[in-house]
Write a protein that holds these residues in place. Sequence first.
Motif, short mmCIF file in Angstrom:
data_model
loop_
_atom_site.label_atom_id
_atom_site.label_comp_id
_atom_site.label_asym_id
_atom_site.label_seq_id
_atom_site.Cartn_x
_atom_site.Cartn_y
_atom_site.Cartn_z
N ALA A 57 0.76 -1.04 -0.05
CA ALA A 57 0.17 -0.04 -0.05
C ALA A 57 0.93 1.33 0.10
CB ALA A 57 -0.81 -0.01 1.31
N LEU A 58 2.07 1.31 0.70
CA LEU A 58 2.83 2.26 0.89
C LEU A 58 3.41 2.66 -0.56
CD1 LEU A 58 3.81 4.54 2.71
CD2 LEU A 58 5.93 3.01 3.41
N ARG A 59 3.69 1.94 -1.14
CA ARG A 59 4.47 1.86 -2.46
C ARG A 59 3.35 2.58 -3.37
NH1 ARG A 59 7.04 -3.08 -1.46
NH2 ARG A 59 5.36 -4.17 -2.67
N THR A 60 2.34 2.29 -3.43
CA THR A 60 1.07 2.62 -4.18
C THR A 60 0.96 4.19 -3.82
OG1 THR A 60 0.06 0.72 -4.61
CG2 THR A 60 -1.19 2.63 -5.02
N LEU A 61 0.73 4.65 -2.59
CA LEU A 61 0.29 5.75 -1.98
C LEU A 61 1.50 6.93 -2.13
CD1 LEU A 61 -1.61 4.31 1.07
CD2 LEU A 61 -2.60 5.55 -0.72
N THR A 62 2.63 6.56 -2.22
CA THR A 62 3.64 7.37 -2.79
C THR A 62 4.39 7.35 -3.90
OG1 THR A 62 5.38 5.65 -1.79
CG2 THR A 62 4.48 7.15 -0.26
N ASN A 63 3.62 6.66 -4.84
CA ASN A 63 3.90 6.56 -6.26
C ASN A 63 3.38 7.76 -7.16
OD1 ASN A 63 4.59 6.00 -8.97
ND2 ASN A 63 4.02 3.95 -8.76
N PRO A 64 4.48 8.56 -7.68
CA PRO A 64 3.77 9.69 -8.35
C PRO A 64 3.15 9.27 -9.59
CG PRO A 64 6.42 9.47 -8.61
CD PRO A 64 5.75 8.61 -7.56
N LEU A 65 3.10 8.10 -10.16
CA LEU A 65 2.41 7.79 -11.26
C LEU A 65 1.01 7.35 -10.76
CD1 LEU A 65 5.15 5.86 -13.02
CD2 LEU A 65 4.30 8.08 -13.41
N LYS A 66 0.62 7.05 -9.66
CA LYS A 66 -0.62 6.51 -9.27
C LYS A 66 -1.49 7.56 -8.78
CE LYS A 66 0.56 2.08 -9.40
NZ LYS A 66 -0.14 0.94 -10.35
N SER A 67 -1.17 8.95 -8.36
CA SER A 67 -1.93 9.85 -8.25
C SER A 67 -2.95 9.48 -7.00
CB SER A 67 -2.48 10.42 -9.42
OG SER A 67 -1.85 10.98 -10.49
N VAL A 68 -2.64 8.82 -5.83
CA VAL A 68 -3.42 8.47 -5.10
C VAL A 68 -2.38 8.60 -3.60
CG1 VAL A 68 -4.87 7.15 -5.96
CG2 VAL A 68 -2.99 6.10 -4.96
N SER A 69 -3.10 9.08 -2.58
CA SER A 69 -2.48 9.08 -1.42
C SER A 69 -3.39 9.25 -0.03
CB SER A 69 -1.42 10.70 -1.33
OG SER A 69 -2.47 11.83 -1.43
N THR A 70 -3.02 9.34 0.86
CA THR A 70 -3.77 9.49 2.24
C THR A 70 -3.07 10.18 3.39
OG1 THR A 70 -4.83 7.92 3.78
CG2 THR A 70 -2.79 7.53 3.40
N HIS A 71 -3.54 10.85 4.20
CA HIS A 71 -3.17 11.51 5.45
C HIS A 71 -2.11 10.46 6.30
CE1 HIS A 71 -5.73 14.61 4.22
NE2 HIS A 71 -4.94 15.34 4.18
N TYR A 72 -3.02 9.48 6.45
CA TYR A 72 -2.46 8.47 7.55
C TYR A 72 -2.81 7.02 6.85
CZ TYR A 72 -2.27 12.16 10.84
OH TYR A 72 -2.24 13.23 11.46
N LEU A 73 -1.78 6.03 7.14
CA LEU A 73 -1.91 4.72 6.81
C LEU A 73 -1.48 3.88 8.03
CD1 LEU A 73 -1.87 2.23 4.70
CD2 LEU A 73 0.59 2.66 4.42
N ILE A 74 -2.37 3.07 8.40
CA ILE A 74 -2.15 1.93 9.56
C ILE A 74 -2.00 0.90 9.25
CG2 ILE A 74 -3.25 1.52 11.94
CD1 ILE A 74 -4.80 4.24 11.90
#
Length: 248
Positions: A57-74
């Motif tokens: 999940a962290l790889r996806t949420l920090t990948n500039p090509l994916k354009s998705v993120s979150t404030h917090y990941l638990i």
Amino acid sequence: MRHLFPLLALVGLVAGCGTLPGGPTGAYDWVPSPNFNARRPNYVVLHQTSNGDAATALRTLTNPLKSVSTHYLIGRDGRVLQLVAEDARAWHAGASWWGGLTDLNSASIGIELDNDGTEAFADAQIAVLLPLLADLKARYKIPAANFIGHADVAPRRKADPSRHFPWQALAGLGFGLWCELEEATPAAPGFDALLGLAALGYDTRDPLMATLAFRRHFSGDDSRGELDADDRARLQCLLRKKLSPDPP
Ligand SMILES: [Zn+2]
């Protein structure tokens, strides 16, 4: 008051010709007021990653090509990672609707819980989620009704968090609404359930997906979308709670 307008005009001449901090350049006179602070989130949108581990999940949420993120990941182990500052707009809700609000990303804090969507949420994960929610609720004065799920604000696209998410336990602590059947009364004759879902917040353009999202969240069952008498009673009860202000 007689002298105010020439003064404002002078300020406009001096300050209004440069680059405006927002707004079309040069379109308006800039007369700064000292009376403001940062905009504040008023919602929390809860997600599940639908991944097998937090690293994926962290790889996806920090990948500039994916354009998705979150404030917090638990993570399942209770480790909390912050990926985006709370005063910035994380990209977690996407195209969304809740009670007429169409940009949940601008108005919310997003929290991703690592979970594959078929399993119970780990105790260690919920144990750290609760104080995070309490902190957000206190700092931003977020009403109980405004703790919602991704599928609630995007029922036609999303199904997270799953029916395993412990909404009832959260609502007992002031994060989200809940109605037990024992406290609900039968829906009034002529009660329009679809209108009720819209009043609660749902996008009802696809009625079946809206009812599925409602049942997943408030009945813990998304095996069918049709609302029965119990669902209608629960919906009416939730609307009454939503219209009651939170205790101070
Ligand atoms: Zn989501």
